[in-house]
Design an enzyme around this catalytic site. Structure first.
Site, PDB file in Angstrom:
ATOM      1  N   SER A 124     -36.362 -25.349  38.619  1.00  0.00           N
ATOM      2  CA  SER A 124     -35.701 -25.262  39.920  1.00  0.00           C
ATOM      3  C   SER A 124     -36.708 -24.934  41.007  1.00  0.00           C
ATOM      4  CB  SER A 124     -34.639 -24.159  39.833  1.00  0.00           C
ATOM      5  OG  SER A 124     -34.168 -23.833  41.110  1.00  0.00           O
ATOM      6  N   TYR A 149     -31.603 -15.353  37.501  1.00  0.00           N
ATOM      7  CA  TYR A 149     -31.542 -16.768  37.125  1.00  0.00           C
ATOM      8  C   TYR A 149     -32.869 -17.457  37.446  1.00  0.00           C
ATOM      9  CZ  TYR A 149     -30.891 -21.753  37.661  1.00  0.00           C
ATOM     10  OH  TYR A 149     -31.089 -23.108  37.590  1.00  0.00           O
ATOM     11  N   LYS A 153     -36.079 -19.148  34.986  1.00  0.00           N
ATOM     12  CA  LYS A 153     -36.729 -20.471  35.070  1.00  0.00           C
ATOM     13  C   LYS A 153     -38.243 -20.310  35.151  1.00  0.00           C
ATOM     14  CE  LYS A 153     -33.148 -23.069  34.890  1.00  0.00           C
ATOM     15  NZ  LYS A 153     -32.928 -23.941  33.736  1.00  0.00           N
TER      16      LYS A 153
END
Ligand code: NAD
Ligand code: WQD
Length: 337
Positions: A124, A149, A153
């Site tokens: 992302s 989150y 990543k």
């Protein structure tokens, strides 16, 4: 090629199944259905014109992975499986690290053991943090994502870099998505959020159908042309075509390769509302609300590396993103349920 698609019952993974089948690949889906649907896999198989076995299971389940790799001779893995709700990750960080980081470790261990070492990973743009001038390009150092989150990543990206440095068999594509939106042109596949949508376009779509009253626009005092947040939205079909291009390019590349997947231009929240109104032919009610914690004012990609190295660029414009979302939303007001 035979490709294992983890998370293939989810939003992006199901669209990837279609383009993989259309390109002549065989596909096996592994998904624990935490946020996916067997119906999405069935429809993707139908649209792509192939049979797709769905293995209902978890990427953290090593014996299951060993069984999957021994029963299916896979050449590569597209790894979409993961939890993705930013707010939830703040409340349940251990669950997010366990699922996204530990799950990916288990997947990579099983892959290494069976010699399946071509991997396309869903990362992302959040890994850039918010410290850099725009547009963001792959040569920038990664920053500090604002939530667990995003950090999950970044951690996986670091693990994959170490893995490829230690073992030259690996061919890894790290794809940094900007903001995927839209749906398959048929209206049969799309994003099916459970509960209240976190992301802008699914929320707008539900206001347009009357399921939600009004969109809260988070902040109208950003240093942007109209004061609302600006993002690089790309059509999910362009995004998955980027995965296909990466899968092919990895055949000629060793180690870790990072590619941004974005259009290179940003739209504000109000521009998105207006574009959706054009697509659906009615007004979308909205009101201004305070900024959402962790949001950056603007972000868009420098997509030139993917263009030069993958021969990939986005083809679908904002009007198509919105028209396809609207077609999907109208035909499936409750998603797959
Ligand atoms: P999604 O939730 O629709 O799909 C993810 C799928 O993974 C779901 O079907 C879910 O059931 C499955 N899954 C989750 N944990 C699993 C596990 N432990 N084992 C097996 N299956 C599991 O999400 P999406 O929007 O399709 O996103 C796909 C990937 O792309 C995710 O990794 C996400 O973090 C990443 N990503 C998404 C966006 C976005 O805006 N949608 C942006 C950047 C990155
Ligand atoms: C877009 C714009 C909001 C909802 C998130 C994750 C990122 C990636 C993609 C992936 C922003 C505004 C939104 C609403 C609003 N995740 N907005 N009202 O925040 O760019 O990215 O999804 O897996 O990691 O952070 O996307 O769609 O939530 O927001 O005003 O109800 O819309 O403030 O400017 P975002 P988004």
């Amino acid at each position: 090629m035979k490709v294992l698609v983890t998370g293939g019952a989810g939003y992006i993974g199901s669209h990837a199944v279609v383009v993989l089948l259309e390109a002549g690949h065989q596909v096996v889906v592994l998904d624990n259905l935490a946020n996916g649907s067997a119906e999405a896999v069935a429809r993707a198989a139908e649209l792509g014109g192939g049979a797709v076995p769905l293995i209902e299971g978890d990427i953290r389940d090593r014996p299951l992975l060993d069984r999957v790799f021994s029963e299916h001779t896979c050449d590569a893995v597209m790894h979409f499986a993961g939890l993705k709700a930013v707010g939830e990750s703040v409340e349940q960080p251990l669950r997010y690290f366990e699922n996204n980081v530990a799950g990916t470790l288990t997947l990579c261990q099983a892959m290494a053991q069976t010699g399946v070492t071509r991997l396309v990973f869903s990362s992302s743009a959040t890994v850039y943090g918010d410290e850099h001038p725009l547009p963001w390009h792959e040569g920038l150092p990664t920053g500090t994502p604002s939530n667990p989150y995003g950090r999950s990543k970044l951690m996986v990206e670091q693990v994959l870099a170490d893995l490829a440095a230690a073992d030259e068999r690996w061919q890894i594509g790290i794809l940094r998505y900007f903001n995927p939106v839209g749906a398959h042109e048929s209206g049969r596949l799309g994003e099916s959020p459970r509960g209240i949508p976190n992301n802008l376009v699914p929320y707008i779509a539900q206001v347009a159908t009357g399921r939600r009253e009004s969109l809260a626009v988070y902040g109208n005092d950003y240093p942007t042309p109209d004061g609302t947040g600006v993002r690089d939205y790309l059509h999910v079909m362009d995004l998955v075509e980027g995965h296909l291009a990466a899968l092919q390019a990895l055949g000629r590349r060793q180690g870790v390769n990072v590619w941004n997947l974005g259009t290179g231009r940003g739209y504000s929240v109000l521009e998105m509302v207006r574009a959706f109104e054009q697509a659906c032919g009615s007004k979308v009610a909205y009101h201004f609300a305070p900024r959402r914690e962790g949001d950056v004012a603007s972000c868009w990609a420098d997509p030139s590396k993917a263009r030069e190295e993958l021969g990939w660029q986005t083809r679908r414009h904002l009007a198509a993103m919105m028209a396809d979302t609207w077609r999907w939303q109208q035909a499936n007001p409750e998603g797959y349920t």
